[in-house]
Structure formats: structure tokens, C-alpha cells
Design a protein around this motif. Structure first.
Motif, PDB file in Angstrom:
ATOM      1  N   ALA A 162      12.169 -11.213   3.988  1.00 39.51           N
ATOM      2  CA  ALA A 162      10.946 -10.423   4.130  1.00 39.51           C
ATOM      3  C   ALA A 162      11.214  -8.975   3.696  1.00 39.51           C
ATOM      4  CB  ALA A 162      10.454 -10.462   5.572  1.00 39.51           C
ATOM      5  N   LYS A 163      10.154  -8.324   3.254  1.00 43.28           N
ATOM      6  CA  LYS A 163      10.270  -6.955   2.756  1.00 43.28           C
ATOM      7  C   LYS A 163       9.197  -6.097   3.426  1.00 43.28           C
ATOM      8  CE  LYS A 163      10.688  -6.538  -1.666  1.00 43.28           C
ATOM      9  NZ  LYS A 163      10.331  -6.495  -3.125  1.00 43.28           N
ATOM     10  N   TYR A 164       9.611  -4.936   3.937  1.00 43.01           N
ATOM     11  CA  TYR A 164       8.682  -4.030   4.594  1.00 43.01           C
ATOM     12  C   TYR A 164       8.853  -2.627   4.007  1.00 43.01           C
ATOM     13  CZ  TYR A 164       8.585  -7.839   7.983  1.00 43.01           C
ATOM     14  OH  TYR A 164       8.483  -9.068   8.566  1.00 43.01           O
ATOM     15  N   VAL A 222       6.579  -8.346  14.601  1.00 42.80           N
ATOM     16  CA  VAL A 222       5.546  -7.637  13.845  1.00 42.80           C
ATOM     17  C   VAL A 222       4.274  -7.655  14.672  1.00 42.80           C
ATOM     18  CG1 VAL A 222       4.205  -7.521  11.724  1.00 42.80           C
ATOM     19  CG2 VAL A 222       6.575  -8.327  11.649  1.00 42.80           C
ATOM     20  N   ARG A 223       3.699  -6.474  14.907  1.00 50.86           N
ATOM     21  CA  ARG A 223       2.463  -6.371  15.688  1.00 50.86           C
ATOM     22  C   ARG A 223       1.421  -5.617  14.869  1.00 50.86           C
ATOM     23  NH1 ARG A 223      -0.188  -2.681  18.761  1.00 50.86           N
ATOM     24  NH2 ARG A 223       1.431  -1.093  18.429  1.00 50.86           N
ATOM     25  N   TRP A 224       0.227  -6.176  14.810  1.00 53.55           N
ATOM     26  CA  TRP A 224      -0.866  -5.505  14.108  1.00 53.55           C
ATOM     27  C   TRP A 224      -1.409  -4.379  14.976  1.00 53.55           C
ATOM     28  CZ3 TRP A 224      -2.264  -6.075   9.141  1.00 53.55           C
ATOM     29  CH2 TRP A 224      -1.800  -7.202   8.470  1.00 53.55           C
ATOM     30  N   ALA A 225      -1.782  -3.273  14.341  1.00 53.61           N
ATOM     31  CA  ALA A 225      -2.311  -2.105  15.045  1.00 53.61           C
ATOM     32  C   ALA A 225      -3.823  -2.267  15.193  1.00 53.61           C
ATOM     33  CB  ALA A 225      -1.962  -0.826  14.293  1.00 53.61           C
ATOM     34  N   TYR A 226      -4.233  -3.015  16.202  1.00 54.19           N
ATOM     35  CA  TYR A 226      -5.664  -3.256  16.391  1.00 54.19           C
ATOM     36  C   TYR A 226      -6.398  -1.988  16.785  1.00 54.19           C
ATOM     37  CZ  TYR A 226      -4.399  -8.178  16.183  1.00 54.19           C
ATOM     38  OH  TYR A 226      -3.931  -9.406  15.777  1.00 54.19           O
ATOM     39  N   GLU A 227      -5.681  -1.006  17.343  1.00 60.87           N
ATOM     40  CA  GLU A 227      -6.323   0.249  17.698  1.00 60.87           C
ATOM     41  C   GLU A 227      -6.776   1.022  16.463  1.00 60.87           C
ATOM     42  OE1 GLU A 227      -1.852   0.974  17.570  1.00 60.87           O
ATOM     43  OE2 GLU A 227      -3.261  -0.591  18.225  1.00 60.87           O
ATOM     44  N   VAL A 228      -6.234   0.676  15.299  1.00 57.25           N
ATOM     45  CA  VAL A 228      -6.665   1.275  14.029  1.00 57.25           C
ATOM     46  C   VAL A 228      -7.613   0.338  13.295  1.00 57.25           C
ATOM     47  CG1 VAL A 228      -5.894   2.090  11.771  1.00 57.25           C
ATOM     48  CG2 VAL A 228      -4.548   2.639  13.811  1.00 57.25           C
ATOM     49  N   VAL A 229      -7.270  -0.940  13.258  1.00 60.11           N
ATOM     50  CA  VAL A 229      -8.079  -1.908  12.509  1.00 60.11           C
ATOM     51  C   VAL A 229      -9.460  -2.073  13.134  1.00 60.11           C
ATOM     52  CG1 VAL A 229      -8.221  -4.300  11.746  1.00 60.11           C
ATOM     53  CG2 VAL A 229      -6.018  -3.123  11.730  1.00 60.11           C
ATOM     54  N   GLY A 230      -9.533  -2.118  14.473  1.00 64.01           N
ATOM     55  CA  GLY A 230     -10.811  -2.342  15.155  1.00 64.01           C
ATOM     56  C   GLY A 230     -11.855  -1.286  14.832  1.00 64.01           C
ATOM     57  N   PRO A 231     -11.571   0.012  15.069  1.00 69.27           N
ATOM     58  CA  PRO A 231     -12.575   1.034  14.739  1.00 69.27           C
ATOM     59  C   PRO A 231     -12.937   1.078  13.258  1.00 69.27           C
ATOM     60  CG  PRO A 231     -10.913   1.923  16.215  1.00 69.27           C
ATOM     61  CD  PRO A 231     -10.428   0.576  15.795  1.00 69.27           C
ATOM     62  N   ALA A 232     -11.952   0.865  12.382  1.00 72.45           N
ATOM     63  CA  ALA A 232     -12.247   0.897  10.949  1.00 72.45           C
ATOM     64  C   ALA A 232     -13.201  -0.236  10.567  1.00 72.45           C
ATOM     65  CB  ALA A 232     -10.958   0.805  10.146  1.00 72.45           C
ATOM     66  N   VAL A 233     -12.966  -1.427  11.094  1.00 74.46           N
ATOM     67  CA  VAL A 233     -13.856  -2.562  10.800  1.00 74.46           C
ATOM     68  C   VAL A 233     -15.240  -2.315  11.376  1.00 74.46           C
ATOM     69  CG1 VAL A 233     -14.247  -5.006  11.260  1.00 74.46           C
ATOM     70  CG2 VAL A 233     -11.968  -4.214  10.599  1.00 74.46           C
ATOM     71  N   PRO A 293       0.783   1.951   8.469  1.00 75.19           N
ATOM     72  CA  PRO A 293      -0.637   2.168   8.774  1.00 75.19           C
ATOM     73  C   PRO A 293      -1.275   1.104   9.662  1.00 75.19           C
ATOM     74  CG  PRO A 293      -0.207   2.744   6.497  1.00 75.19           C
ATOM     75  CD  PRO A 293       1.073   2.179   7.038  1.00 75.19           C
ATOM     76  N   PHE A 294      -0.994  -0.162   9.420  1.00 77.94           N
ATOM     77  CA  PHE A 294      -1.680  -1.207  10.165  1.00 77.94           C
ATOM     78  C   PHE A 294      -0.738  -2.129  10.935  1.00 77.94           C
ATOM     79  CE2 PHE A 294      -4.440  -0.375   6.412  1.00 77.94           C
ATOM     80  CZ  PHE A 294      -5.475   0.246   7.103  1.00 77.94           C
ATOM     81  N   ARG A 295       0.561  -1.867  10.903  1.00 79.34           N
ATOM     82  CA  ARG A 295       1.505  -2.747  11.600  1.00 79.34           C
ATOM     83  C   ARG A 295       2.651  -1.939  12.197  1.00 79.34           C
ATOM     84  NH1 ARG A 295       3.230  -7.575   7.650  1.00 79.34           N
ATOM     85  NH2 ARG A 295       3.732  -5.797   6.298  1.00 79.34           N
TER      86      ARG A 295
END
Length: 234
Positions: free
Chosen positions: A118-120, A210-221, A90-92
Motif C-alpha cells: 500500500a502507498k500513502y 486507516v480511519r476516514w475523517a467523517y468530521e470533514v467528509v460529513g459537512p462537506a457532503v 485531508p480525509f483519512r
């Protein structure tokens, strides 16, 4: 004239690149589409027909809800290639070369563990306990049927020899291709097989990214802030 020996060979066509196997949850996609349709219907109706601050609140809620629904239903996917495993959660977005994967674990969720510890979680391959129980019942029924068929064939005596001569085999019943497995468990088996085959390959080495999905996090915030502001302003 140029002799055939002196002519340059025709260029060879490039070898086709292997495509990634893509795994997604069909029920999650169906549920996400349904939720988006309901949210869009109610939200747009409130924006058009609402009075006072209602249209603004409906718009802010839509900005908050739509990215979250997309993130948890439509977005998750797992891409398995010859050299790497790419997990879109969802976010990464996590990219794991097979050489960095230690194991793939299935319990109450499907997860991949790296050599560094690490665990994903694989959001696109959810565990269904109901599907596991259904597969276990199917396996028990298939085993019982096979035993019954074997018992019948043992009592037929010479008829078995005739069947063997006709190429039908001594079993007489349907031959199972393997244990009955739930869909997500079969997917994990495929990923484990690909990992086993490719984790030592030279092209399957590298670093985990690992890259954060700012295209999802930005609008939600942004939607959450708008809702908070409207609530505070009253």
C-alpha cells in the motif's frame, strides 16, 4: 523504631514518555487561514446583506468550502514517534507501525510504502521543486567556494603549518556540515533515519489502521447537497 534497612524504598518517578515529532506545512497553514478569512468575510456579508435566496446559497457554499479548506490546508500533519508513524491527510488518518513500513519515497510527492504494497501520500510534507533547485544551487556555490579556499591554502605553504599548530586546521575555510538539502527532503531523511532505527523494535510492530475523517467528509457532503438542491429548485 524501624531500622533504615527495613524502610521501603521511595517510589521512582515515572519515566517521561517520548513525544512525537510533528511535521506540518507552514505555507499551507498560512494559505488556509487567508482563504478562511476571505470566505468568511464574503460569505457572512452575503448572508447578512443578501436578498432572496442569496443568503441561503451563501450559507450552503460556506458549509461546503470551509471543511474542504481546513482539510487541505490546516488539517494535514505527520506525527513520528518511536513506535509508529501517524499520517493525518485531508480525509483519512493512517497509523503505521514502523515494522509495517517498507520505505519512504521522495519524487514529485513524498510517500510511504508498506510491506503489503500500500502507498500513502504525506500531504503535510509537500515536495517543492523550487526549494530543491535552490538547495542544489547553494550546494554548488558551497562546493566551489570550498575548492577555491583549498586552492588558496595549497599555495600558502608554511602558513598552513602555522594554522594547523593554532588548531585552525589545514582547510582554512568553513567546513560544511553536509550537503545542502531542501526542508522537506531533510524531513524525509529524519523519517528514514527513525524508520531504520526502530522498524525491528518489538514495540514497533502491529497492524496498519486507516480511519476516514467523517468530521470533514460529513459537512462537506451536506454543503454540496444544499448547493445542489438550491440550484435545482432555482
Amino acid at each position: 523504631m524501624t531500622s533504615p534497612e527495613s524502610q521501603s524504598p521511595a517510589p521512582q518517578p515515572p519515566e517521561p514518555e517520548s513525544k512525537d515529532r510533528v511535521y506540518r506545512s507552514v505555507p499551507a497553514i498560512a494559505g488556509g487561514v487567508l482563504l478562511l478569512a476571505i470566505a468568511g468575510w464574503l460569505g457572512i456579508d452575503a448572508v447578512i446583506s443578501g436578498e432572496g435566496r442569496t443568503p441561503w446559497m451563501a450559507l450552503a457554499v460556506l458549509i461546503l468550502i470551509v471543511p474542504l479548506v481546513v482539510a487541505f490546508t490546516l488539517r494535514p500533519a505527520v506525527y513520528a514517534g518511536d513506535d509508529r508513524l501517524r499520517i493525518r491527510n485531508p480525509f483519512r488518518v493512517i497509523v503505521l507501525p514502523w515494522g509495517q513500513v517498507a520505505s519512504l519515497k521522495s519524487a514529485y510527492s513524498n510517500e510511504v510504502l508498506t510491506e503489503s504494497g500500500a502507498k500513502y501520500q504525506l500531504w503535510a510534507v509537500p515536495v517543492s521543486l523550487r526549494a530543491r533547485k535552490k538547495a542544489a544551487r547553494s550546494e554548488m556555490r558551497a562546493t566551489a567556494q570550498a575548492r577555491r579556499e583549498m586552492g588558496r591554502d595549497e599555495g600558502r605553504g608554511s602558513a598552513l603549518g602555522m594554522r594547523a599548530g593554532l588548531g585552525q586546521g589545514l582547510g582554512g575555510g568553513p567546513v560544511s556540515d553536509g550537503p545542502v538539502r531542501a526542508e522537506t527532503d531533510r524531513i524525509m531523511d529524519e523519517l528514514r533515519g527513525l524508520h531504520e532505527a526502530r522498524h525491528r523494535a518489538e514495540t514497533a510492530q502491529g497492524e496498519v489502521t486507516v480511519r476516514w475523517a467523517y468530521e470533514v467528509v460529513g459537512p462537506a457532503v451536506a454543503g454540496a447537497l444544499l448547493v445542489l438542491i438550491l440550484l435545482v429548485v432555482g
